[in-house]
Design an enzyme around this catalytic site. Structure first.
Site, PDB file in Angstrom:
ATOM      1  N   HIS A  91      -6.555   2.597  -1.934  1.00  0.00           N
ATOM      2  CA  HIS A  91      -5.622   1.926  -1.021  1.00  0.00           C
ATOM      3  C   HIS A  91      -5.935   2.429   0.389  1.00  0.00           C
ATOM      4  O   HIS A  91      -6.386   3.569   0.555  1.00  0.00           O
ATOM      5  CB  HIS A  91      -4.206   2.338  -1.437  1.00  0.00           C
ATOM      6  CG  HIS A  91      -3.099   1.641  -0.723  1.00  0.00           C
ATOM      7  ND1 HIS A  91      -2.668   2.028   0.516  1.00  0.00           N
ATOM      8  CD2 HIS A  91      -2.324   0.590  -1.080  1.00  0.00           C
ATOM      9  CE1 HIS A  91      -1.666   1.244   0.897  1.00  0.00           C
ATOM     10  NE2 HIS A  91      -1.434   0.359  -0.050  1.00  0.00           N
ATOM     11  N   LYS A 116       8.557   2.775  -5.849  1.00  0.00           N
ATOM     12  CA  LYS A 116       7.796   2.119  -6.924  1.00  0.00           C
ATOM     13  C   LYS A 116       8.293   2.600  -8.291  1.00  0.00           C
ATOM     14  O   LYS A 116       7.763   2.223  -9.319  1.00  0.00           O
ATOM     15  CB  LYS A 116       6.303   2.427  -6.785  1.00  0.00           C
ATOM     16  CG  LYS A 116       5.683   1.846  -5.505  1.00  0.00           C
ATOM     17  CD  LYS A 116       4.192   1.949  -5.517  1.00  0.00           C
ATOM     18  CE  LYS A 116       3.567   1.788  -4.158  1.00  0.00           C
ATOM     19  NZ  LYS A 116       3.583   0.418  -3.641  1.00  0.00           N
ATOM     20  N   CYS A 137      -3.999  -4.234   0.605  1.00  0.00           N
ATOM     21  CA  CYS A 137      -4.329  -3.003   1.339  1.00  0.00           C
ATOM     22  C   CYS A 137      -5.517  -2.285   0.702  1.00  0.00           C
ATOM     23  O   CYS A 137      -5.564  -1.036   0.679  1.00  0.00           O
ATOM     24  CB  CYS A 137      -3.130  -2.050   1.433  1.00  0.00           C
ATOM     25  SG  CYS A 137      -1.709  -2.779   2.212  1.00  0.00           S
TER      26      CYS A 137
HETATM   27  N1  C6P Z   1       0.905  -0.162  -2.469  1.00  0.00           N
HETATM   28  C1  C6P Z   1       1.018  -2.509  -3.080  1.00  0.00           C
HETATM   29  O1  C6P Z   1       1.509  -3.645  -2.995  1.00  0.00           O
HETATM   30  P1  C6P Z   1       3.768   3.704   0.410  1.00  0.00           P
HETATM   31  O2  C6P Z   1       3.744   2.395   1.144  1.00  0.00           O
HETATM   32  O3  C6P Z   1       3.527   4.864   1.316  1.00  0.00           O
HETATM   33  O4  C6P Z   1       4.970   3.868  -0.470  1.00  0.00           O
HETATM   34  O5  C6P Z   1       2.547   3.656  -0.633  1.00  0.00           O
HETATM   35  C2  C6P Z   1       1.248   3.419  -0.177  1.00  0.00           C
HETATM   36  C3  C6P Z   1       0.335   3.281  -1.357  1.00  0.00           C
HETATM   37  C4  C6P Z   1      -0.587   4.286  -1.594  1.00  0.00           C
HETATM   38  N2  C6P Z   1      -1.378   4.262  -2.672  1.00  0.00           N
HETATM   39  C5  C6P Z   1      -1.328   3.260  -3.567  1.00  0.00           C
HETATM   40  C6  C6P Z   1      -2.220   3.298  -4.768  1.00  0.00           C
HETATM   41  C7  C6P Z   1      -0.419   2.216  -3.373  1.00  0.00           C
HETATM   42  O6  C6P Z   1      -0.368   1.225  -4.249  1.00  0.00           O
HETATM   43  C8  C6P Z   1       0.415   2.202  -2.228  1.00  0.00           C
HETATM   44  C9  C6P Z   1       1.330   1.047  -1.947  1.00  0.00           C
HETATM   45  C10 C6P Z   1       1.700  -1.369  -2.347  1.00  0.00           C
HETATM   46  O7  C6P Z   1       0.023  -2.286  -3.746  1.00  0.00           O
HETATM   47  C11 C6P Z   1       2.029  -1.743  -0.950  1.00  0.00           C
HETATM   48  S1  C6P Z   1       0.585  -1.992   0.034  1.00  0.00           S
END
Ligand code: C6P
Length: 412
Positions: free
Chosen positions: A129, A232, A370
């Protein structure tokens, strides 16, 4: 009945925790298949948030009055709960952040500024990501370190042999996700960590997509750092965790300066607080942290094994049905996956598909998720991603597949 389940899941009881699912969207019952972006929040979590704001709202670690004591106690109880949930050696190794993104940035900045130097190598995988790419690029720019990418195969699996070849004495850090958000691949993180340790490298595990599905045990994994996000995991937004090994947290500098993270401040200099407070400058999302405890309780009451078995059943069921849709191409077909299905359909742009599904009350994510470097490797702009949670059902998958059939018939 074709869509009965064989796992120990009381789906009625679980769905009762998510009143948000009982609504119509665009005149159709909501089917929420965007759980990898963020899961819905359990009622016990929402109730805890309401209780905090209606009865207990006060700042933490500062006041001696009753409300301040209540909120401090609730906040620290969640730290204890995370410590149990991921089996860290100590509760002090648990730092609260805004989310996985901030947790990784903290390590990249604090650990990176102390330990990275010119020519050092950072290994990340093709599956990462942006949150586990960009902070390392920034750290590399600041320090002169170099980023190397662990390749994957066309199924979306990390190539361990190639990883072994990349590891060398210059490797200072290996940062990989436990589960890919775009493809659902479950990576062999234990093996990856073991190999990194053998080279004397530090490991950072992005467990954002693993924590809702897989039991995490940081001592068993033997990782140095691990990040996750509450939102999540059926918990509130604005709360993340950074787990770090005590000896590392003690020697790396603070991430941000401000209140809470100090012992003594004068204009001649400042001494810093002990861990974990050294990394928790300013007023955190107190109510949300307190409520996050109830999300972990929700997960543990069902049990990770039951969650994984049920979600795997959903994944297999959906895979078997989707196969018969004309022009359906799954993207990411790793042998070990969580309940994520990324796909393309011939002649239909992912954005159009997302919109047409939304018109039928079905929420999916479309785009690059992303993970642009992963999309570049796959030579596509993006996918449609359906991601299931423990409250998802086979009946919803039936409606999803029927809706896709109808949409596809219009385009092909
Ligand atoms: N992925 C998705 O739709 P945050 O936004 O900080 O809670 O998490 C970021 C993040 C980091 N690593 C992984 C593997 C992730 O999947 C995510 C968040 C979401 O896939 C939003 S882009």
């Amino acid at each position: 009945m074709s869509n009965s389940t064989t796992t120990a899941i009381d789906i009625k009881k679980i769905r009762a925790q998510f009143p948000v699912l009982n609504q119509e969207v665009n005149g159709k019952p909501l089917i929420y298949f965007d759980n990898a972006a963020t899961s819905q929040t359990a009622k016990s979590v929402v109730d805890a948030l309401i209780k905090f704001y209606e009865k207990d709202h006060a700042n933490i670690h500062r006041g001696i009055h009753t409300l301040a004591e209540r909120s401090t106690k609730g906040f620290e109880e969640t730290r204890e709960r995370v410590h149990q949930f991921i089996n860290s050696e100590e509760a002090d190794e648990i730092i609260f952040t805004k989310g996985t993104t901030e947790s990784i940035n903290l390590v990249a900045q604090s650990w990176g500024s102390k330990f990275l130097k010119k020519g050092d190598e950072i290994l990340i995988s093709q599956l990462e990501h942006h949150s586990n790419i960009v902070p390392w690029q920034l750290a590399a720019e600041r320090t002169g370190a170099i980023i190397k990418v662990i390749p994957i195969n066309e199924k979306g699996e990390i190539l361990l042999d190639a990883y072994k070849k990349l590891l060398n004495r210059k490797t200072k850090l290996v940062a990989v996700n436990y589960v890919s958000n775009s493809l659902g691949t479950i990576n062999p993180v234990k093996e990856i960590i073991e190999l990194a340790i053998a080279q004397g490298a530090i490991t950072m595990i992005d467990a954002a997509q693993a924590a809702p599905h897989i039991k995490i045990d940081v001592q068993d994994l033997n990782c140095d750092f691990l990040a996750l996000s509450s939102h999540k995991m059926y918990g509130p937004t604005g709360v993340g965790v950074l787990y770090g090994r005590r000896d590392l947290l003690e020697v790396i500098p603070p991430y941000q300066g401000g209140g809470e993270m100090i012992k003594d401040v004068s204009f001649n200099g400042t001494t810093f607080n002990d861990i974990p407070y050294k990394f928790e400058a300013g007023t955190p999302n107190i109510g949300e942290v307190i409520a996050f405890k109830f999300a972990m309780d929700f997960i543990d009451e069902i049990g990770h094994e039951n969650i994984q078995a049920y979600e795997h059943e959903l994944l297999e069921y959906a895979n078997s049905k989707l196969k018969s849709i004309p022009g359906f191409t799954p993207i990411g077909t790793a042998d070990k996956k969580t309940s994520v299905i990324s796909f393309l359909i011939r002649n239909v742009h992912p954005y159009d598909l997302g919109q047409l599904l939304d018109a039928k009350g079905i929420a999916v994510r479309t785009g690059h998720h992303c993970t642009q470097p992963l999309m570049d490797f796959l030579e596509i702009d993006g996918t449609v991603r359906a991601s299931f949670a423990v409250y998802s059902t086979k009946e919803e998958i039936d409606v999803f597949c029927e809706s896709l059939q109808k949409i596809v018939a219009r385009f092909n």
